[in-house]
Design a protein around this motif. Structure first.
Motif, PDB file in Angstrom:
ATOM      1  N   MET A 182       4.006 -10.175   3.590  1.00  0.00           N
ATOM      2  CA  MET A 182       3.665  -9.175   4.576  1.00  0.00           C
ATOM      3  C   MET A 182       2.153  -9.219   4.796  1.00  0.00           C
ATOM      4  O   MET A 182       1.378  -9.389   3.863  1.00  0.00           O
ATOM      5  N   ASP A 183       1.757  -9.032   6.033  1.00  0.00           N
ATOM      6  CA  ASP A 183       0.338  -8.910   6.359  1.00  0.00           C
ATOM      7  C   ASP A 183      -0.070  -7.448   6.191  1.00  0.00           C
ATOM      8  O   ASP A 183       0.551  -6.562   6.773  1.00  0.00           O
ATOM      9  N   VAL A 184      -1.098  -7.217   5.384  1.00  0.00           N
ATOM     10  CA  VAL A 184      -1.540  -5.866   5.050  1.00  0.00           C
ATOM     11  C   VAL A 184      -2.997  -5.697   5.448  1.00  0.00           C
ATOM     12  O   VAL A 184      -3.870  -6.439   4.973  1.00  0.00           O
ATOM     13  N   LEU A 185      -3.249  -4.726   6.320  1.00  0.00           N
ATOM     14  CA  LEU A 185      -4.621  -4.356   6.685  1.00  0.00           C
ATOM     15  C   LEU A 185      -5.051  -3.244   5.740  1.00  0.00           C
ATOM     16  O   LEU A 185      -4.378  -2.214   5.628  1.00  0.00           O
ATOM     17  N   ASP A 229      -0.502 -10.967   2.405  1.00  0.00           N
ATOM     18  CA  ASP A 229      -1.807 -11.456   2.834  1.00  0.00           C
ATOM     19  C   ASP A 229      -2.630 -10.243   3.230  1.00  0.00           C
ATOM     20  O   ASP A 229      -2.136  -9.356   3.935  1.00  0.00           O
ATOM     21  N   PHE A 230      -3.887 -10.214   2.807  1.00  0.00           N
ATOM     22  CA  PHE A 230      -4.711  -9.027   2.992  1.00  0.00           C
ATOM     23  C   PHE A 230      -5.831  -9.276   3.987  1.00  0.00           C
ATOM     24  O   PHE A 230      -6.455 -10.331   4.008  1.00  0.00           O
ATOM     25  N   TYR A 231      -6.071  -8.238   4.783  1.00  0.00           N
ATOM     26  CA  TYR A 231      -7.068  -8.283   5.844  1.00  0.00           C
ATOM     27  C   TYR A 231      -8.006  -7.098   5.730  1.00  0.00           C
ATOM     28  O   TYR A 231      -7.599  -6.009   5.307  1.00  0.00           O
ATOM     29  N   TYR A 232      -9.252  -7.329   6.117  1.00  0.00           N
ATOM     30  CA  TYR A 232     -10.192  -6.234   6.306  1.00  0.00           C
ATOM     31  C   TYR A 232     -10.621  -6.291   7.760  1.00  0.00           C
ATOM     32  O   TYR A 232     -10.654  -7.359   8.378  1.00  0.00           O
ATOM     33  N   GLY A 235       1.233  -6.101  14.258  1.00  0.00           N
ATOM     34  CA  GLY A 235       2.452  -5.993  13.453  1.00  0.00           C
ATOM     35  C   GLY A 235       2.186  -6.042  11.962  1.00  0.00           C
ATOM     36  O   GLY A 235       2.952  -6.624  11.203  1.00  0.00           O
ATOM     37  N   MET A 236       1.092  -5.417  11.544  1.00  0.00           N
ATOM     38  CA  MET A 236       0.709  -5.385  10.133  1.00  0.00           C
ATOM     39  C   MET A 236       1.013  -3.999   9.549  1.00  0.00           C
ATOM     40  O   MET A 236       1.283  -3.062  10.289  1.00  0.00           O
ATOM     41  N   VAL A 295       2.143   2.297   9.052  1.00  0.00           N
ATOM     42  CA  VAL A 295       1.278   2.988   8.099  1.00  0.00           C
ATOM     43  C   VAL A 295       1.982   3.146   6.759  1.00  0.00           C
ATOM     44  O   VAL A 295       3.141   3.553   6.707  1.00  0.00           O
ATOM     45  N   CYS A 296       1.260   2.840   5.691  1.00  0.00           N
ATOM     46  CA  CYS A 296       1.738   3.102   4.335  1.00  0.00           C
ATOM     47  C   CYS A 296       0.666   3.970   3.671  1.00  0.00           C
ATOM     48  O   CYS A 296      -0.416   3.487   3.319  1.00  0.00           O
ATOM     49  N   VAL A 297       0.965   5.263   3.555  1.00  0.00           N
ATOM     50  CA  VAL A 297       0.025   6.198   2.915  1.00  0.00           C
ATOM     51  C   VAL A 297       0.390   6.267   1.439  1.00  0.00           C
ATOM     52  O   VAL A 297       1.516   6.604   1.076  1.00  0.00           O
TER      53      VAL A 297
END
Length: 134
Positions: A1-4, A34-37, A113-114, A131-133
């Motif tokens: 999953m792509d995660v911002l 995969d992580f994004y900033y 779509g992240m 959103v994942c809080v």
């Protein structure tokens, strides 16, 4: 999953790892993610550092270098993100979420779509699946 990653999640991961909850650690250590900033986070850090360097000790440039050292991918702001910004939907009666940095992060996640991983409860008022809080 792509995660911002939200700015707070990144800052805690880098500089205050004791604040990172177990659920976040599980997401961060999952090799399938995969992580994004966002450049928006870099911009936010630069603004806060310039305004109050005693409170925000790292510059936007330093933030970028730390993110790159962690292996996070940079996410630029694009026109698709601005278009997605215009489609964000908050639950009726929710307090207005006026932080422009937060809103563009959510729009970037939606536009690409992240999943936006955040600790900010204000995001709970959005009826968006991106959103994942935690």
């Amino acid at each position: 999953m792509d995660v911002l990653l939200d700015t707070h999640i990144i800052m805690w991961t880098l500089f205050e790892p004791n604040r990172v909850e177990n659920r976040v650690r599980e997401i961060l250590t999952n090799p399938e993610n995969d992580f994004y900033y966002s450049v928006a986070s870099m911009w936010e850090i630069a603004v806060k550092h310039r305004k109050k360097p005693a409170l925000m000790q790292h510059s936007g440039t330093e933030f970028m270098h730390y993110c790159e050292a962690m292996g996070f991918h940079k996410l630029e702001i694009d026109d698709r993100h601005v278009c997605a910004l215009e489609t964000l939907f908050q639950r009726e009666g929710s307090p207005v979420h006026e932080d422009p940095f937060d809103r563009i992060l959510l729009a970037q996640a939606k536009g690409d779509g992240m999943m936006l991983l955040t600790h900010d409860r204000k995001f709970s008022s959005y009826e968006e699946p991106y959103v994942c809080v935690v």
